[in-house]
Scaffold this motif. Sequence first.
Motif, PDB file in Angstrom:
ATOM      1  N   ARG A  20      -7.164   1.136 -31.153  1.00 28.38           N
ATOM      2  CA  ARG A  20      -6.461   0.390 -30.087  1.00 28.38           C
ATOM      3  C   ARG A  20      -5.260  -0.340 -30.664  1.00 28.38           C
ATOM      4  NH1 ARG A  20     -11.589  -0.676 -28.099  1.00 28.38           N
ATOM      5  NH2 ARG A  20     -11.698  -2.649 -29.191  1.00 28.38           N
ATOM      6  N   ALA A  21      -5.474  -0.994 -31.797  1.00 30.34           N
ATOM      7  CA  ALA A  21      -4.390  -1.755 -32.426  1.00 30.34           C
ATOM      8  C   ALA A  21      -3.235  -0.833 -32.806  1.00 30.34           C
ATOM      9  CB  ALA A  21      -4.910  -2.493 -33.659  1.00 30.34           C
ATOM     10  N   ALA A  22      -3.552   0.357 -33.307  1.00 28.40           N
ATOM     11  CA  ALA A  22      -2.507   1.306 -33.701  1.00 28.40           C
ATOM     12  C   ALA A  22      -1.703   1.767 -32.486  1.00 28.40           C
ATOM     13  CB  ALA A  22      -3.122   2.507 -34.414  1.00 28.40           C
ATOM     14  N   VAL A  23      -2.386   2.023 -31.381  1.00 23.43           N
ATOM     15  CA  VAL A  23      -1.699   2.457 -30.164  1.00 23.43           C
ATOM     16  C   VAL A  23      -0.800   1.330 -29.650  1.00 23.43           C
ATOM     17  CG1 VAL A  23      -2.025   3.085 -27.731  1.00 23.43           C
ATOM     18  CG2 VAL A  23      -3.426   4.177 -29.497  1.00 23.43           C
ATOM     19  N   ILE A  24      -1.345   0.139 -29.552  1.00 21.91           N
ATOM     20  CA  ILE A  24      -0.573  -0.999 -29.040  1.00 21.91           C
ATOM     21  C   ILE A  24       0.636  -1.274 -29.929  1.00 21.91           C
ATOM     22  CG2 ILE A  24      -0.653  -3.503 -28.640  1.00 21.91           C
ATOM     23  CD1 ILE A  24      -3.616  -3.017 -27.696  1.00 21.91           C
ATOM     24  N   LYS A  25       0.439  -1.227 -31.233  1.00 20.19           N
ATOM     25  CA  LYS A  25       1.544  -1.468 -32.159  1.00 20.19           C
ATOM     26  C   LYS A  25       2.632  -0.407 -32.001  1.00 20.19           C
ATOM     27  CE  LYS A  25       2.659  -2.437 -36.909  1.00 20.19           C
ATOM     28  NZ  LYS A  25       2.194  -2.813 -38.208  1.00 20.19           N
ATOM     29  N   SER A  26       2.243   0.828 -31.716  1.00 25.90           N
ATOM     30  CA  SER A  26       3.232   1.910 -31.578  1.00 25.90           C
ATOM     31  C   SER A  26       4.147   1.712 -30.367  1.00 25.90           C
ATOM     32  CB  SER A  26       2.544   3.273 -31.500  1.00 25.90           C
ATOM     33  OG  SER A  26       1.892   3.450 -30.253  1.00 25.90           O
ATOM     34  N   PHE A  27       3.726   0.902 -29.419  1.00 24.16           N
ATOM     35  CA  PHE A  27       4.529   0.661 -28.221  1.00 24.16           C
ATOM     36  C   PHE A  27       5.429  -0.563 -28.338  1.00 24.16           C
ATOM     37  CE2 PHE A  27       0.884   2.857 -25.850  1.00 24.16           C
ATOM     38  CZ  PHE A  27       1.473   4.092 -26.017  1.00 24.16           C
ATOM     39  N   GLN A  28       5.287  -1.315 -29.425  1.00 27.01           N
ATOM     40  CA  GLN A  28       6.126  -2.497 -29.594  1.00 27.01           C
ATOM     41  C   GLN A  28       7.585  -2.070 -29.714  1.00 27.01           C
ATOM     42  OE1 GLN A  28       4.220  -4.442 -32.941  1.00 27.01           O
ATOM     43  NE2 GLN A  28       3.279  -5.912 -31.548  1.00 27.01           N
ATOM     44  N   GLY A  29       8.437  -2.775 -29.005  1.00 29.71           N
ATOM     45  CA  GLY A  29       9.860  -2.473 -29.019  1.00 29.71           C
ATOM     46  C   GLY A  29      10.291  -1.533 -27.905  1.00 29.71           C
ATOM     47  N   ILE A  30       9.347  -0.834 -27.307  1.00 32.96           N
ATOM     48  CA  ILE A  30       9.674   0.087 -26.200  1.00 32.96           C
ATOM     49  C   ILE A  30       8.829  -0.209 -24.964  1.00 32.96           C
ATOM     50  CG2 ILE A  30      10.609   1.951 -27.606  1.00 32.96           C
ATOM     51  CD1 ILE A  30       7.872   3.350 -27.402  1.00 32.96           C
ATOM     52  N   SER A  35       7.066   0.703 -19.477  1.00 36.97           N
ATOM     53  CA  SER A  35       6.542   0.048 -18.276  1.00 36.97           C
ATOM     54  C   SER A  35       7.224   0.542 -17.005  1.00 36.97           C
ATOM     55  CB  SER A  35       6.708  -1.468 -18.382  1.00 36.97           C
ATOM     56  OG  SER A  35       5.923  -1.978 -19.420  1.00 36.97           O
ATOM     57  N   LYS A  36       8.442   1.041 -17.144  1.00 37.32           N
ATOM     58  CA  LYS A  36       9.202   1.511 -15.984  1.00 37.32           C
ATOM     59  C   LYS A  36       8.973   2.988 -15.678  1.00 37.32           C
ATOM     60  CE  LYS A  36      12.882  -1.894 -16.210  1.00 37.32           C
ATOM     61  NZ  LYS A  36      14.330  -2.100 -16.251  1.00 37.32           N
ATOM     62  N   HIS A  37       8.114   3.620 -16.441  1.00 34.73           N
ATOM     63  CA  HIS A  37       7.824   5.038 -16.247  1.00 34.73           C
ATOM     64  C   HIS A  37       6.525   5.188 -15.454  1.00 34.73           C
ATOM     65  CE1 HIS A  37       6.449   9.090 -17.314  1.00 34.73           C
ATOM     66  NE2 HIS A  37       7.737   9.365 -17.425  1.00 34.73           N
ATOM     67  N   LYS A  38       6.514   6.104 -14.499  1.00 39.01           N
ATOM     68  CA  LYS A  38       5.378   6.267 -13.587  1.00 39.01           C
ATOM     69  C   LYS A  38       4.045   6.403 -14.318  1.00 39.01           C
ATOM     70  CE  LYS A  38       3.698   9.023  -9.746  1.00 39.01           C
ATOM     71  NZ  LYS A  38       4.009  10.069  -8.773  1.00 39.01           N
ATOM     72  N   GLU A  55      -2.739  -9.631 -29.915  1.00 40.21           N
ATOM     73  CA  GLU A  55      -1.927  -8.484 -29.494  1.00 40.21           C
ATOM     74  C   GLU A  55      -1.273  -8.760 -28.140  1.00 40.21           C
ATOM     75  OE1 GLU A  55      -4.586  -4.969 -31.630  1.00 40.21           O
ATOM     76  OE2 GLU A  55      -5.056  -5.621 -29.594  1.00 40.21           O
ATOM     77  N   ARG A  56      -2.045  -9.377 -27.243  1.00 40.34           N
ATOM     78  CA  ARG A  56      -1.512  -9.706 -25.921  1.00 40.34           C
ATOM     79  C   ARG A  56      -0.368 -10.704 -26.043  1.00 40.34           C
ATOM     80  NH1 ARG A  56      -6.034 -11.210 -23.412  1.00 40.34           N
ATOM     81  NH2 ARG A  56      -6.567  -9.049 -23.077  1.00 40.34           N
ATOM     82  N   LEU A  57      -0.492 -11.642 -26.962  1.00 41.23           N
ATOM     83  CA  LEU A  57       0.578 -12.617 -27.176  1.00 41.23           C
ATOM     84  C   LEU A  57       1.859 -11.929 -27.624  1.00 41.23           C
ATOM     85  CD1 LEU A  57       1.236 -15.597 -27.012  1.00 41.23           C
ATOM     86  CD2 LEU A  57       0.463 -15.838 -29.369  1.00 41.23           C
ATOM     87  N   SER A  58       1.759 -10.933 -28.483  1.00 43.17           N
ATOM     88  CA  SER A  58       2.966 -10.218 -28.908  1.00 43.17           C
ATOM     89  C   SER A  58       3.554  -9.413 -27.751  1.00 43.17           C
ATOM     90  CB  SER A  58       2.680  -9.328 -30.119  1.00 43.17           C
ATOM     91  OG  SER A  58       1.894  -8.228 -29.783  1.00 43.17           O
ATOM     92  N   GLU A  61       5.414 -11.943 -25.630  1.00 46.42           N
ATOM     93  CA  GLU A  61       6.692 -12.302 -26.260  1.00 46.42           C
ATOM     94  C   GLU A  61       7.753 -11.226 -26.004  1.00 46.42           C
ATOM     95  OE1 GLU A  61       7.779 -15.014 -27.612  1.00 46.42           O
ATOM     96  OE2 GLU A  61       5.883 -16.093 -27.605  1.00 46.42           O
ATOM     97  N   GLU A  62       7.354  -9.970 -26.078  1.00 43.05           N
ATOM     98  CA  GLU A  62       8.318  -8.895 -25.825  1.00 43.05           C
ATOM     99  C   GLU A  62       8.782  -8.909 -24.369  1.00 43.05           C
ATOM    100  OE1 GLU A  62       8.867  -4.079 -26.365  1.00 43.05           O
ATOM    101  OE2 GLU A  62       7.292  -5.105 -27.476  1.00 43.05           O
TER     102      GLU A  62
END
Length: 135
Positions: A20-30, A35-38, A55-58, A61-62
């Motif tokens: 889970r952490a790896a997946v969430i980290k891979s989405f940071q910055g994008i 979020s705007k994709h269906k 993780e939710r806090l990061s 922040e984004e």
Amino acid sequence: NQYGNYVIQHVLIHGSARHRAAVIKSFQGILLKLSKHKFASNVIEKCVTHATRQERLSLIEEILGTDRNDVNPPLMGMVRDQFANYVIQRLIDVMDPEQRQYLIQRIHRHLPSLRKIPYGKHIVARIEKIAGYSL
């Protein structure tokens, strides 16, 4: 893609904390773009739901942006979007009280604008319902 998002959602729901952490980290910055994709927005909702507090806090922040004086933080773009606004609503649902108070402090100056945006009205109503008071 249309079907691949189910695989990622499955990992977020049933995978180990490390996966889970790896997946969430891979989405940071994008996060905003996804979020705007269906289909990707459903994955981001699961990230928000199954993230650890840190993780939710990061993610928060984004979404809020690093510049507290920004007149157009990423949040405002998300609130205006037909898919990303659901990510914000899910985030509000799963935040702990301290995180929710932080969100309220950061968006307070944007409330007049939020109240004028169709999806923004839903966001404000959701916060008020959970917080138990009017903003």
